[in-house]
Scaffold this motif. Sequence first.
Motif, mmCIF file in Angstrom:
data_model
loop_
_atom_site.group_PDB
_atom_site.id
_atom_site.type_symbol
_atom_site.label_atom_id
_atom_site.label_comp_id
_atom_site.label_asym_id
_atom_site.label_seq_id
_atom_site.Cartn_x
_atom_site.Cartn_y
_atom_site.Cartn_z
ATOM 1 N N PRO A 73 0.809 -1.222 0.000
ATOM 2 C CA PRO A 73 0.000 0.000 0.000
ATOM 3 C C PRO A 73 0.845 1.275 0.000
ATOM 4 O O PRO A 73 1.839 1.374 0.715
ATOM 5 N N TYR A 74 0.405 2.229 -0.807
ATOM 6 C CA TYR A 74 1.085 3.522 -0.852
ATOM 7 C C TYR A 74 0.049 4.627 -1.033
ATOM 8 O O TYR A 74 -1.118 4.374 -1.349
ATOM 9 N N VAL A 75 0.503 5.852 -0.821
ATOM 10 C CA VAL A 75 -0.373 7.022 -0.854
ATOM 11 C C VAL A 75 0.301 8.104 -1.678
ATOM 12 O O VAL A 75 1.507 8.342 -1.544
ATOM 13 N N MET A 76 -0.462 8.792 -2.528
ATOM 14 C CA MET A 76 0.057 9.928 -3.273
ATOM 15 C C MET A 76 -0.106 11.195 -2.438
ATOM 16 O O MET A 76 -1.156 11.420 -1.823
ATOM 17 N N VAL A 77 0.942 12.014 -2.415
ATOM 18 C CA VAL A 77 0.927 13.270 -1.673
ATOM 19 C C VAL A 77 1.276 14.398 -2.628
ATOM 20 O O VAL A 77 2.324 14.374 -3.276
ATOM 21 N N LEU A 78 0.400 15.380 -2.727
ATOM 22 C CA LEU A 78 0.634 16.537 -3.580
ATOM 23 C C LEU A 78 1.234 17.645 -2.725
ATOM 24 O O LEU A 78 0.568 18.169 -1.827
ATOM 25 N N THR A 79 2.506 17.986 -2.974
ATOM 26 C CA THR A 79 3.219 18.962 -2.151
ATOM 27 C C THR A 79 3.178 20.359 -2.781
ATOM 28 O O THR A 79 2.740 20.531 -3.915
ATOM 29 N N LYS A 80 3.644 21.334 -2.028
ATOM 30 C CA LYS A 80 3.797 22.723 -2.495
ATOM 31 C C LYS A 80 2.490 23.299 -3.037
ATOM 32 O O LYS A 80 2.483 24.048 -4.015
ATOM 33 N N ILE A 81 1.379 22.975 -2.376
ATOM 34 C CA ILE A 81 0.084 23.427 -2.894
ATOM 35 C C ILE A 81 -0.115 24.923 -2.705
ATOM 36 O O ILE A 81 -1.076 25.489 -3.234
ATOM 37 N N ASP A 82 0.794 25.579 -1.971
ATOM 38 C CA ASP A 82 0.719 27.030 -1.804
ATOM 39 C C ASP A 82 1.264 27.776 -3.025
ATOM 40 O O ASP A 82 1.015 28.972 -3.175
ATOM 41 N N LYS A 83 1.993 27.084 -3.904
ATOM 42 C CA LYS A 83 2.669 27.767 -5.014
ATOM 43 C C LYS A 83 1.773 28.063 -6.214
ATOM 44 O O LYS A 83 1.750 29.191 -6.703
ATOM 45 N N PRO A 84 1.044 27.085 -6.748
ATOM 46 C CA PRO A 84 0.254 27.360 -7.947
ATOM 47 C C PRO A 84 -1.057 28.062 -7.619
ATOM 48 O O PRO A 84 -1.507 28.080 -6.478
ATOM 49 N N GLY A 85 -1.665 28.643 -8.644
ATOM 50 C CA GLY A 85 -3.006 29.181 -8.476
ATOM 51 C C GLY A 85 -4.014 28.051 -8.376
ATOM 52 O O GLY A 85 -3.701 26.879 -8.642
ATOM 53 N N ASN A 86 -5.243 28.386 -8.002
ATOM 54 C CA ASN A 86 -6.271 27.361 -7.811
ATOM 55 C C ASN A 86 -6.527 26.560 -9.080
ATOM 56 O O ASN A 86 -6.736 25.344 -9.028
ATOM 57 N N GLY A 87 -6.505 27.227 -10.229
ATOM 58 C CA GLY A 87 -6.776 26.533 -11.490
ATOM 59 C C GLY A 87 -5.721 25.492 -11.805
ATOM 60 O O GLY A 87 -6.033 24.345 -12.152
ATOM 61 N N THR A 88 -4.449 25.879 -11.666
ATOM 62 C CA THR A 88 -3.351 24.945 -11.937
ATOM 63 C C THR A 88 -3.362 23.790 -10.947
ATOM 64 O O THR A 88 -3.202 22.622 -11.331
ATOM 65 N N LEU A 89 -3.541 24.114 -9.675
ATOM 66 C CA LEU A 89 -3.560 23.061 -8.657
ATOM 67 C C LEU A 89 -4.705 22.095 -8.891
ATOM 68 O O LEU A 89 -4.535 20.873 -8.775
ATOM 69 N N LEU A 90 -5.871 22.613 -9.258
ATOM 70 C CA LEU A 90 -7.025 21.750 -9.487
ATOM 71 C C LEU A 90 -6.780 20.825 -10.678
ATOM 72 O O LEU A 90 -7.109 19.631 -10.622
ATOM 73 N N ARG A 91 -6.194 21.363 -11.754
ATOM 74 C CA ARG A 91 -5.886 20.516 -12.914
ATOM 75 C C ARG A 91 -4.901 19.414 -12.547
ATOM 76 O O ARG A 91 -5.079 18.251 -12.938
ATOM 77 N N ASN A 92 -3.878 19.767 -11.786
ATOM 78 C CA ASN A 92 -2.871 18.767 -11.397
ATOM 79 C C ASN A 92 -3.467 17.727 -10.454
ATOM 80 O O ASN A 92 -3.135 16.540 -10.536
ATOM 81 N N LEU A 93 -4.339 18.161 -9.556
ATOM 82 C CA LEU A 93 -4.997 17.234 -8.637
ATOM 83 C C LEU A 93 -5.900 16.266 -9.388
ATOM 84 O O LEU A 93 -5.868 15.053 -9.144
ATOM 85 N N MET A 94 -6.710 16.775 -10.307
ATOM 86 C CA MET A 94 -7.632 15.918 -11.041
ATOM 87 C C MET A 94 -6.884 14.960 -11.962
ATOM 88 O O MET A 94 -7.294 13.805 -12.142
ATOM 89 N N SER A 95 -5.780 15.416 -12.560
ATOM 90 C CA SER A 95 -4.960 14.534 -13.391
ATOM 91 C C SER A 95 -4.369 13.404 -12.555
ATOM 92 O O SER A 95 -4.377 12.238 -12.968
ATOM 93 N N LEU A 96 -3.874 13.745 -11.365
ATOM 94 C CA LEU A 96 -3.330 12.734 -10.463
ATOM 95 C C LEU A 96 -4.411 11.755 -10.035
ATOM 96 O O LEU A 96 -4.202 10.529 -10.061
ATOM 97 N N GLN A 97 -5.567 12.274 -9.663
ATOM 98 C CA GLN A 97 -6.658 11.417 -9.220
ATOM 99 C C GLN A 97 -7.110 10.472 -10.327
ATOM 100 O O GLN A 97 -7.393 9.289 -10.083
ATOM 101 N N ASP A 98 -7.156 10.977 -11.544
ATOM 102 C CA ASP A 98 -7.554 10.150 -12.676
ATOM 103 C C ASP A 98 -6.539 9.039 -12.933
ATOM 104 O O ASP A 98 -6.918 7.895 -13.222
ATOM 105 N N THR A 99 -5.247 9.355 -12.800
ATOM 106 C CA THR A 99 -4.194 8.350 -12.975
ATOM 107 C C THR A 99 -4.284 7.279 -11.900
ATOM 108 O O THR A 99 -4.148 6.078 -12.182
ATOM 109 N N VAL A 100 -4.524 7.693 -10.670
ATOM 110 C CA VAL A 100 -4.675 6.733 -9.569
ATOM 111 C C VAL A 100 -5.867 5.822 -9.824
ATOM 112 O O VAL A 100 -5.796 4.597 -9.656
ATOM 113 N N ARG A 101 -6.965 6.394 -10.258
ATOM 114 C CA ARG A 101 -8.191 5.612 -10.480
ATOM 115 C C ARG A 101 -8.026 4.607 -11.622
ATOM 116 O O ARG A 101 -8.486 3.465 -11.517
#
Length: 287
Positions: free
Chosen positions: A216-244
């Motif tokens: 078992p492992y867990v994905m951790v998205l770091t440095k979430i203070d750096k990008p704007g909300n739009g960029t962070l949301l795109r990166n989060l959804m891309s990661l979530q889709d890859t995990v799924r």
Amino acid sequence: MICLLPSRGLLPGTQLCSVPRQRLHKLASLQNVRMLRPKKVQSLLYPFSQMEPYLDRSVDRAQFQLFHPSVEDMGKAESLFLSSPSHKIHYRISAERLDHVPVLKPPEVCFIGRSNVGKSSLIRALFSLTPEVEVRVSKTPGHTKKMNFFQVGRAFTIVDMPGYGHRSPEDFVDMVEPYLFTRENLVRTFLLVDGSVGLQPPDLIAMEMCEEIRRPYVMVLTKIDKPGNGTLLRNLMSLQDTVRRNTTSCFPQPLLISSLNFCGIYLLRCFIAHVTGSISLTDTSLS
């Protein structure tokens, strides 16, 4: 700023910075956080709440809130990150090979990720309540060349692994894979991805390695203070889709972290305490 001499698997001549013996950060403890405005408290303890307003209505929110402990449970977890005479938190050992590491009985969690993804900064934030624990952070990525073990009393051990990608050790695979495959007391691997740039080809290779290991492992998205909300949301959804789509051993919920402003650190402490069996939670999900 306190500069230390290189050691623990770091290249000679590297100037390092750490934070021993300094005052606690104002956001290190839940007690101080709970004095803030409710909206700020919510965003620090449950980082996904910052992203939720920007999600399309068709997106299932439940997949991002599978681990949603109470503030009281986070407080129980926080107590484990406070050192005391009967519960000492300390650096234990560094090693280039698994056979250089003594057999340690407590359960272990390890952190891996690309060079400069913020592994050591994240671990330093976890230990911010015990600043005498020196988690050394280099200004130049790729200088951590060994596995660094930090023991948290008799509860668990946290392992800071060398970074992969830019300036990683030549024998990175030979160093890391035997640990991940054979370490009997390893209960969770945290695979860190830079939230400002999203998944990169080396991250996908690391995910394939974790899938091959079937632990078992867990994905951790770091440095979430750096990008704007739009960029962070795109990166989060891309990661979530890859995990799924591509994983079977990965926890479905990515964890969101900013080591700079402590966003998500309290949730991560609680997750570590939970998966190592160090505390019993009253509830682990939002329902």
